[in-house]
Write a protein that holds these residues in place. Structure first.
Motif, PDB file in Angstrom:
ATOM      1  N   ASP A  23      -5.324   0.935   3.154  1.00  0.00           N
ATOM      2  CA  ASP A  23      -3.998   0.429   3.494  1.00  0.00           C
ATOM      3  C   ASP A  23      -3.985  -1.065   3.205  1.00  0.00           C
ATOM      4  O   ASP A  23      -4.739  -1.832   3.802  1.00  0.00           O
ATOM      5  CB  ASP A  23      -3.731   0.695   4.985  1.00  0.00           C
ATOM      6  CG  ASP A  23      -2.288   0.472   5.375  1.00  0.00           C
ATOM      7  OD1 ASP A  23      -1.668  -0.498   4.871  1.00  0.00           O
ATOM      8  OD2 ASP A  23      -1.785   1.247   6.202  1.00  0.00           O
ATOM      9  N   ARG A  25      -1.394  -3.168   3.563  1.00  0.00           N
ATOM     10  CA  ARG A  25      -0.333  -3.910   4.264  1.00  0.00           C
ATOM     11  C   ARG A  25      -0.931  -5.039   5.101  1.00  0.00           C
ATOM     12  O   ARG A  25      -2.133  -5.117   5.317  1.00  0.00           O
ATOM     13  CB  ARG A  25       0.468  -2.966   5.172  1.00  0.00           C
ATOM     14  CG  ARG A  25       1.217  -1.895   4.397  1.00  0.00           C
ATOM     15  CD  ARG A  25       1.939  -0.938   5.317  1.00  0.00           C
ATOM     16  NE  ARG A  25       0.959  -0.208   6.126  1.00  0.00           N
ATOM     17  CZ  ARG A  25       1.225   0.336   7.309  1.00  0.00           C
ATOM     18  NH1 ARG A  25       2.430   0.221   7.838  1.00  0.00           N
ATOM     19  NH2 ARG A  25       0.291   1.007   7.972  1.00  0.00           N
ATOM     20  N   VAL A  62      -2.327   2.563  -0.129  1.00  0.00           N
ATOM     21  CA  VAL A  62      -1.089   2.752   0.633  1.00  0.00           C
ATOM     22  C   VAL A  62      -0.531   1.400   1.048  1.00  0.00           C
ATOM     23  O   VAL A  62      -1.293   0.498   1.419  1.00  0.00           O
ATOM     24  CB  VAL A  62      -1.381   3.589   1.909  1.00  0.00           C
ATOM     25  CG1 VAL A  62      -0.147   3.740   2.767  1.00  0.00           C
ATOM     26  CG2 VAL A  62      -1.958   4.940   1.547  1.00  0.00           C
ATOM     27  N   CYS A  63       0.790   1.271   1.018  1.00  0.00           N
ATOM     28  CA  CYS A  63       1.462   0.097   1.576  1.00  0.00           C
ATOM     29  C   CYS A  63       2.768   0.571   2.228  1.00  0.00           C
ATOM     30  O   CYS A  63       2.912   1.738   2.554  1.00  0.00           O
ATOM     31  CB  CYS A  63       1.701  -0.968   0.512  1.00  0.00           C
ATOM     32  SG  CYS A  63       2.960  -0.542  -0.714  1.00  0.00           S
ATOM     33  N   ARG A  64       3.699  -0.329   2.416  1.00  0.00           N
ATOM     34  CA  ARG A  64       4.955   0.019   3.075  1.00  0.00           C
ATOM     35  C   ARG A  64       5.829   0.910   2.195  1.00  0.00           C
ATOM     36  O   ARG A  64       6.354   1.919   2.646  1.00  0.00           O
ATOM     37  CB  ARG A  64       5.706  -1.265   3.453  1.00  0.00           C
ATOM     38  CG  ARG A  64       6.994  -1.021   4.196  1.00  0.00           C
ATOM     39  CD  ARG A  64       7.680  -2.349   4.563  1.00  0.00           C
ATOM     40  NE  ARG A  64       9.108  -2.149   4.685  1.00  0.00           N
ATOM     41  CZ  ARG A  64       9.976  -2.190   3.676  1.00  0.00           C
ATOM     42  NH1 ARG A  64       9.573  -2.428   2.447  1.00  0.00           N
ATOM     43  NH2 ARG A  64      11.255  -1.992   3.885  1.00  0.00           N
ATOM     44  N   SER A  65       5.991   0.527   0.907  1.00  0.00           N
ATOM     45  CA  SER A  65       6.916   1.277   0.048  1.00  0.00           C
ATOM     46  C   SER A  65       6.298   1.801  -1.248  1.00  0.00           C
ATOM     47  O   SER A  65       6.935   2.562  -1.956  1.00  0.00           O
ATOM     48  CB  SER A  65       8.111   0.387  -0.315  1.00  0.00           C
ATOM     49  OG  SER A  65       7.673  -0.694  -1.128  1.00  0.00           O
ATOM     50  N   GLY A  66       5.094   1.368  -1.555  1.00  0.00           N
ATOM     51  CA  GLY A  66       4.442   1.794  -2.788  1.00  0.00           C
ATOM     52  C   GLY A  66       4.324   0.706  -3.831  1.00  0.00           C
ATOM     53  O   GLY A  66       3.630   0.881  -4.835  1.00  0.00           O
ATOM     54  N   SER A  69       0.842  -1.426  -3.111  1.00  0.00           N
ATOM     55  CA  SER A  69      -0.289  -0.541  -3.424  1.00  0.00           C
ATOM     56  C   SER A  69      -0.374  -0.300  -4.929  1.00  0.00           C
ATOM     57  O   SER A  69      -1.469  -0.152  -5.481  1.00  0.00           O
ATOM     58  CB  SER A  69      -0.200   0.773  -2.646  1.00  0.00           C
ATOM     59  OG  SER A  69       1.026   1.425  -2.881  1.00  0.00           O
ATOM     60  N   ASN A  85      -2.135   5.657  -6.387  1.00  0.00           N
ATOM     61  CA  ASN A  85      -1.092   5.005  -5.603  1.00  0.00           C
ATOM     62  C   ASN A  85      -0.283   6.053  -4.838  1.00  0.00           C
ATOM     63  O   ASN A  85       0.178   7.026  -5.424  1.00  0.00           O
ATOM     64  CB  ASN A  85      -0.160   4.207  -6.518  1.00  0.00           C
ATOM     65  CG  ASN A  85       0.864   3.403  -5.746  1.00  0.00           C
ATOM     66  OD1 ASN A  85       0.632   3.001  -4.619  1.00  0.00           O
ATOM     67  ND2 ASN A  85       1.999   3.169  -6.374  1.00  0.00           N
ATOM     68  N   GLY A  89       5.095   4.958  -0.050  1.00  0.00           N
ATOM     69  CA  GLY A  89       4.421   4.255   1.031  1.00  0.00           C
ATOM     70  C   GLY A  89       4.665   4.846   2.410  1.00  0.00           C
ATOM     71  O   GLY A  89       5.072   5.997   2.564  1.00  0.00           O
TER      72      GLY A  89
END
Length: 99
Positions: A23, A25, A62-66, A69, A85, A89
């Motif tokens: 992750d 984020r 992984v991140c908040r929206s893609g 990442s 990816n 996210g």
């Protein structure tokens, strides 16, 4: 760059697959919850910490929206890492959350 949907990832976790999930984020975002078992390495620390994970193993980012990442995937791919990816996210994650 390879992609996986949140639904596909959730299914693989339910099947008990051993996955490396990273992750990227920021700390305040992860404080609201992350995918169980995911390792938290903020995007800004990724370059200095990439030696913490195996180059021969596939890693799902992984991140908040893609978007972040996706950038992380490009960075790691340039160093020879195998990455995937998670599109959409955490905004599209409906599975379990670890706090």
């Amino acid at each position: 760059m390879k992609h996986i949907s949140p639904q596909e990832l959730e299914q693989q976790l339910k099947e008990g697959r051993a996955l490396s999930i990273i992750d990227v984020r920021e700390y305040e975002e992860v404080a609201h919850g992350k995918i169980p078992g995911a390792r938290h390495i903020p995007l800004g620390q990724l370059l200095e910490r990439m030696n913490e994970f195996d180059k021969n193993e596939e890693h799902i980012l992984v991140c908040r929206s893609g978007n972040r990442s996706g950038m992380a995937c490009q960075l790691l791919e340039s160093y020879g890492y195998q990455v995937v990816n998670m599109t959409g996210g955490m905004l599209e994650w409906t599975g379990e959350i670890e706090r």
